[in-house]
Design a protein around this motif. Sequence first.
Motif, PDB file in Angstrom:
ATOM      1  N   SER A  65       0.832  -1.082  -0.092  1.00  0.00           N
ATOM      2  CA  SER A  65       0.054  -0.026   0.214  1.00  0.00           C
ATOM      3  C   SER A  65       0.711   1.279   0.048  1.00  0.00           C
ATOM      4  N   ALA A  66       2.169   1.200   0.397  1.00  0.00           N
ATOM      5  CA  ALA A  66       2.968   2.436   0.303  1.00  0.00           C
ATOM      6  C   ALA A  66       3.428   2.724  -1.179  1.00  0.00           C
ATOM      7  N   GLU A  67       3.444   1.830  -2.022  1.00  0.00           N
ATOM      8  CA  GLU A  67       4.015   1.723  -3.444  1.00  0.00           C
ATOM      9  C   GLU A  67       3.475   3.104  -4.151  1.00  0.00           C
ATOM     10  N   PRO A  68       2.121   3.282  -3.935  1.00  0.00           N
ATOM     11  CA  PRO A  68       1.625   4.473  -4.652  1.00  0.00           C
ATOM     12  C   PRO A  68       2.178   5.796  -3.987  1.00  0.00           C
ATOM     13  N   VAL A  69       2.585   5.805  -2.788  1.00  0.00           N
ATOM     14  CA  VAL A  69       3.037   7.037  -2.246  1.00  0.00           C
ATOM     15  C   VAL A  69       4.305   7.219  -2.412  1.00  0.00           C
ATOM     16  N   HIS A  70       5.295   6.064  -2.361  1.00  0.00           N
ATOM     17  CA  HIS A  70       6.640   6.640  -2.759  1.00  0.00           C
ATOM     18  C   HIS A  70       7.031   6.368  -4.230  1.00  0.00           C
ATOM     19  N   GLY A  71       6.150   5.612  -5.139  1.00  0.00           N
ATOM     20  CA  GLY A  71       6.332   5.262  -6.258  1.00  0.00           C
ATOM     21  C   GLY A  71       7.606   4.280  -6.813  1.00  0.00           C
TER      22      GLY A  71
END
Length: 234
Positions: A65-71
């Motif tokens: 779920s953190a992938e869209p945040v840090h890209g």
Amino acid sequence: MSAPNAPPIFIDIESSGIARGSFPIEIGWARPVIMLDGRVELDVRSVLVRPSDNWLADPARWDSSAEPVHGLSREILLRDGRPLSDVCEMLDRTFDGAEVASDTGMGGWDDDWLLTLYEEAGRAGRNWDLAEKQSGGVVARQFRALGLDPRVVRPALAPWLPPHSHAAAEDALRFAWEWGMAEILARSDLVGRPDADLVAMLRDLPAVVPPARWPQAASHETYRRRASREAQSA
């Protein structure tokens, strides 16, 4: 120990998540450099960290779920990331002798992720440490040293800050920009003015300090950028 009066280095770390067992995936930093003509150049860089097999063996250490945040995906890190030992060597070479400030400060999340990095790389330790003050505290200290009240000036500058993007170097850049802007404002006949006058003047910062004189990031391709792309699509 840092050199007397030397500009600090501001760092930011993106990680696999915000939980116990998470690990660093990107380290970015920005160092203000005061030029002979009075301009402030921001040396901005970052490095992607290639996760170890040990880190990736435990799925709980990666928060999808953190992938869209840090890209950043695991595939990108495995393809473009640097080996752990190379990252440690780069940090030791770059940060040796400097004051290094993080937005979470000594003993915070960034310190934990650095410890995780060095331990996994098999390093006994690092030849530098994070400052006790968080990045915001280091910036505030700079304003006070130049005769400007950070409680007044920093909120007034907030609308002009570089965007927050969760790209490590861009987020470190925000603090370096503030630190450099303190230098520039102190030379712009603002010191000693009443608070209300300062706030009113900084509402139109370009009229006080032309944007060409604002702290500028050095024009090299050594850090991951997201802010410009996201600003265009917003």
